[in-house]
Design an enzyme around this catalytic site. Sequence first.
Site, PDB file in Angstrom:
ATOM      1  N   HIS A   1       2.760   4.050   6.575  1.00 19.77           N
ATOM      2  CA  HIS A   1       2.782   3.577   5.194  1.00 19.77           C
ATOM      3  C   HIS A   1       4.129   3.942   4.557  1.00 19.77           C
ATOM      4  O   HIS A   1       4.526   5.104   4.550  1.00 19.77           O
ATOM      5  CB  HIS A   1       1.617   4.255   4.459  1.00 19.77           C
ATOM      6  CG  HIS A   1       1.388   3.814   3.059  1.00 19.77           C
ATOM      7  ND1 HIS A   1       0.575   2.741   2.734  1.00 19.77           N
ATOM      8  CD2 HIS A   1       1.823   4.319   1.881  1.00 19.77           C
ATOM      9  CE1 HIS A   1       0.525   2.608   1.421  1.00 19.77           C
ATOM     10  NE2 HIS A   1       1.280   3.545   0.869  1.00 19.77           N
TER      11      HIS A   1
ATOM     12  N   GLY B   1      -3.977  11.379  -2.690  1.00 17.92           N
ATOM     13  CA  GLY B   1      -4.831  12.566  -2.712  1.00 17.92           C
ATOM     14  C   GLY B   1      -5.863  12.621  -1.591  1.00 17.92           C
ATOM     15  O   GLY B   1      -6.889  13.295  -1.722  1.00 17.92           O
TER      16      GLY B   1
ATOM     17  N   GLY C   1       3.259   6.411  -7.983  1.00 15.75           N
ATOM     18  CA  GLY C   1       4.577   6.914  -8.379  1.00 15.75           C
ATOM     19  C   GLY C   1       4.962   8.225  -7.711  1.00 15.75           C
ATOM     20  O   GLY C   1       6.141   8.506  -7.537  1.00 15.75           O
ATOM     21  N   PHE C   2       3.970   9.005  -7.338  1.00 14.11           N
ATOM     22  CA  PHE C   2       4.270  10.324  -6.787  1.00 14.11           C
ATOM     23  C   PHE C   2       3.265  10.694  -5.697  1.00 14.11           C
ATOM     24  O   PHE C   2       2.093  10.317  -5.782  1.00 14.11           O
ATOM     25  CB  PHE C   2       4.209  11.398  -7.887  1.00 14.11           C
ATOM     26  CG  PHE C   2       5.168  11.122  -9.011  1.00 14.11           C
ATOM     27  CD1 PHE C   2       6.496  11.556  -8.936  1.00 14.11           C
ATOM     28  CD2 PHE C   2       4.759  10.406 -10.125  1.00 14.11           C
ATOM     29  CE1 PHE C   2       7.387  11.274  -9.960  1.00 14.11           C
ATOM     30  CE2 PHE C   2       5.641  10.121 -11.156  1.00 14.11           C
ATOM     31  CZ  PHE C   2       6.962  10.557 -11.078  1.00 14.11           C
ATOM     32  N   GLY C   3       3.763  11.445  -4.736  1.00 13.64           N
ATOM     33  CA  GLY C   3       2.854  12.028  -3.756  1.00 13.64           C
ATOM     34  C   GLY C   3       2.285  13.319  -4.312  1.00 13.64           C
ATOM     35  O   GLY C   3       2.603  13.732  -5.436  1.00 13.64           O
TER      36      GLY C   3
ATOM     37  N   MET D   1       5.986  -0.776  -4.963  1.00 14.76           N
ATOM     38  CA  MET D   1       5.781  -0.375  -6.360  1.00 14.76           C
ATOM     39  C   MET D   1       7.074  -0.712  -7.094  1.00 14.76           C
ATOM     40  O   MET D   1       7.830   0.172  -7.526  1.00 14.76           O
ATOM     41  CB  MET D   1       5.450   1.125  -6.421  1.00 14.76           C
ATOM     42  CG  MET D   1       4.063   1.436  -5.888  1.00 14.76           C
ATOM     43  SD  MET D   1       3.819   3.189  -5.501  1.00 14.76           S
ATOM     44  CE  MET D   1       4.437   3.219  -3.831  1.00 14.76           C
TER      45      MET D   1
ATOM     46  N   ASP E   1       6.261   3.851   1.130  1.00 16.30           N
ATOM     47  CA  ASP E   1       6.154   3.717  -0.326  1.00 16.30           C
ATOM     48  C   ASP E   1       7.506   3.388  -0.933  1.00 16.30           C
ATOM     49  O   ASP E   1       8.418   4.218  -0.934  1.00 16.30           O
ATOM     50  CB  ASP E   1       5.634   5.028  -0.925  1.00 16.30           C
ATOM     51  CG  ASP E   1       4.158   5.229  -0.655  1.00 16.30           C
ATOM     52  OD1 ASP E   1       3.369   4.328  -1.008  1.00 16.30           O
ATOM     53  OD2 ASP E   1       3.799   6.268  -0.086  1.00 16.30           O
TER      54      ASP E   1
ATOM     55  N   GLY F   1      -0.390  11.266   2.803  1.00 15.50           N
ATOM     56  CA  GLY F   1       0.986  11.767   2.853  1.00 15.50           C
ATOM     57  C   GLY F   1       1.020  13.269   3.009  1.00 15.50           C
ATOM     58  O   GLY F   1       1.224  13.797   4.105  1.00 15.50           O
TER      59      GLY F   1
ATOM     60  N   MET G   1      -5.954   2.321  -5.475  1.00 16.06           N
ATOM     61  CA  MET G   1      -5.212   3.561  -5.722  1.00 16.06           C
ATOM     62  C   MET G   1      -6.191   4.637  -6.198  1.00 16.06           C
ATOM     63  O   MET G   1      -6.952   4.419  -7.147  1.00 16.06           O
ATOM     64  CB  MET G   1      -4.145   3.351  -6.813  1.00 16.06           C
ATOM     65  CG  MET G   1      -2.944   2.487  -6.424  1.00 16.06           C
ATOM     66  SD  MET G   1      -2.006   3.034  -4.976  1.00 16.06           S
ATOM     67  CE  MET G   1      -1.525   4.702  -5.413  1.00 16.06           C
TER      68      MET G   1
ATOM     69  N   ASP H   1      -5.431   5.112  -1.320  1.00 17.05           N
ATOM     70  CA  ASP H   1      -4.100   5.721  -1.318  1.00 17.05           C
ATOM     71  C   ASP H   1      -3.987   6.729  -2.442  1.00 17.05           C
ATOM     72  O   ASP H   1      -4.081   6.380  -3.617  1.00 17.05           O
ATOM     73  CB  ASP H   1      -3.056   4.600  -1.488  1.00 17.05           C
ATOM     74  CG  ASP H   1      -1.625   5.090  -1.364  1.00 17.05           C
ATOM     75  OD1 ASP H   1      -1.416   6.279  -1.028  1.00 17.05           O
ATOM     76  OD2 ASP H   1      -0.717   4.274  -1.591  1.00 17.05           O
TER      77      ASP H   1
ATOM     78  N   MET I   1       9.588   2.506  -4.266  1.00 16.95           N
ATOM     79  CA  MET I   1       9.515   2.668  -5.731  1.00 16.95           C
ATOM     80  C   MET I   1      10.879   2.402  -6.345  1.00 16.95           C
ATOM     81  O   MET I   1      11.893   2.847  -5.797  1.00 16.95           O
ATOM     82  CB  MET I   1       9.092   4.103  -6.069  1.00 16.95           C
ATOM     83  CG  MET I   1       7.817   4.545  -5.401  1.00 16.95           C
ATOM     84  SD  MET I   1       7.488   6.272  -5.796  1.00 16.95           S
ATOM     85  CE  MET I   1       6.029   6.552  -4.775  1.00 16.95           C
TER      86      MET I   1
ATOM     87  N   SER J   1       1.715   8.420   5.109  1.00 16.92           N
ATOM     88  CA  SER J   1       2.769   7.966   4.205  1.00 16.92           C
ATOM     89  C   SER J   1       4.010   8.823   4.390  1.00 16.92           C
ATOM     90  O   SER J   1       3.971  10.041   4.193  1.00 16.92           O
ATOM     91  CB  SER J   1       2.296   8.074   2.746  1.00 16.92           C
ATOM     92  OG  SER J   1       3.423   8.016   1.888  1.00 16.92           O
TER      93      SER J   1
ATOM     94  N   HIS K   1       4.334  -0.606   0.886  1.00 12.86           N
ATOM     95  CA  HIS K   1       3.659  -0.578  -0.410  1.00 12.86           C
ATOM     96  C   HIS K   1       4.733  -0.728  -1.479  1.00 12.86           C
ATOM     97  O   HIS K   1       5.509   0.197  -1.730  1.00 12.86           O
ATOM     98  CB  HIS K   1       2.909   0.759  -0.532  1.00 12.86           C
ATOM     99  CG  HIS K   1       2.194   0.936  -1.843  1.00 12.86           C
ATOM    100  ND1 HIS K   1       1.539   2.107  -2.175  1.00 12.86           N
ATOM    101  CD2 HIS K   1       2.004   0.097  -2.898  1.00 12.86           C
ATOM    102  CE1 HIS K   1       0.994   1.988  -3.374  1.00 12.86           C
ATOM    103  NE2 HIS K   1       1.268   0.769  -3.835  1.00 12.86           N
TER     104      HIS K   1
HETATM  105  C1  DX5 Z   1       1.691   7.143  -4.480  1.00 15.43           C
HETATM  106  C2  DX5 Z   1       1.883   6.556  -3.106  1.00 15.43           C
HETATM  107  C3  DX5 Z   1       1.104   7.216  -2.046  1.00 15.43           C
HETATM  108  C4  DX5 Z   1       1.474   8.642  -1.797  1.00 15.43           C
HETATM  109  C5  DX5 Z   1       0.322   9.342  -1.151  1.00 15.43           C
HETATM  110  O1  DX5 Z   1       2.328   6.333  -5.400  1.00 15.43           O
HETATM  111  O2  DX5 Z   1       1.524   5.190  -3.115  1.00 15.43           O
HETATM  112  O3  DX5 Z   1       1.191   6.481  -0.829  1.00 15.43           O
HETATM  113  O4  DX5 Z   1       2.592   8.785  -0.968  1.00 15.43           O
HETATM  114  O5  DX5 Z   1       0.677  10.674  -1.057  1.00 15.43           O
HETATM  115  P1  DX5 Z   1      -0.409  11.829  -1.037  1.00 15.43           P
HETATM  116  O6  DX5 Z   1      -1.216  11.634   0.201  1.00 15.43           O
HETATM  117  O7  DX5 Z   1       0.424  13.048  -1.018  1.00 15.43           O
HETATM  118  O8  DX5 Z   1      -1.237  11.688  -2.282  1.00 15.43           O
HETATM  119 ZN    ZN Z   2       1.346   4.136  -1.158  1.00  7.77          ZN
END
Ligand code: DX5
Ligand code: ZN
Length: 227
Positions: free
Chosen positions: A36, A180, A145-147, A71, A38, A200, A140, A178, A40, A11, A69
Amino acid sequence: MNDAAIKLAPSILAADLARLGEQVADAERCGADRIHVDVMDGHFVPNISFGAVVVEAVRPVTRLPLEVHLMITDPDAFFDEFVTAGADSFLVHWEGNNNLHRTLQRVKALKKRVGVVINPATSAAVLEEVLQDVDLVLVMTVNPGFGHQHFLHTTLPKIRRVREMIERVKPGCELELDGGIDATTAPLGVVAGANVLVAGTSVFGDGNGVAAAIERLCAAIKQAANL
Ligand code: DX5
Ligand code: ZN
């Protein structure tokens, strides 16, 4: 990855955006299977990331498929511009979409692959009605929303349920995770039934570089896949 059974989708949310082209090229060279992206909008999730211009910027630097993806609150309004920018597939959420069937048909009409995404609090049961219409399911493993969030282990029984449903209703449908995903959690997801992993932070945030990070992830995944 060389192990065709499990695919890795780095990602770019976690990439160094000042060196995005280089980072994507690195991921491809090191064995990533797809990229990937993301997207948002600050409404569907409490964060803003990037739009079609980033897909357009990345398109010339890689031959890998670009999966988007979404969102965002109104995915249907943006498919055309992402396709023009070079997107190969779309991941759309079950949540908040009152006309999901129509959304899926729109992507199919554009001749792109489509996946349905479910959040951690959404039951696997909702997939029963849409599985026939999708190429992949994304579960998910964090709240979107966040990495850089922690993998939610409570999603593991659901991943197993989704795998069972896929085998029963639509063998061949991909099961993607997707959030963690790292060398510790990836094997758990694979054993539970996933065959595509988004990563990511564990790919682009590793101090030893993208190559070392992907190698570590792939080694952990291969070990799990052979269990
Ligand atoms: C979260 C995203 C993920 C995120 C994954 O909303 O959809 O794709 O970037 O990031 P990591 O691998 O850091 O959890
Ligand atoms: Zn994603």
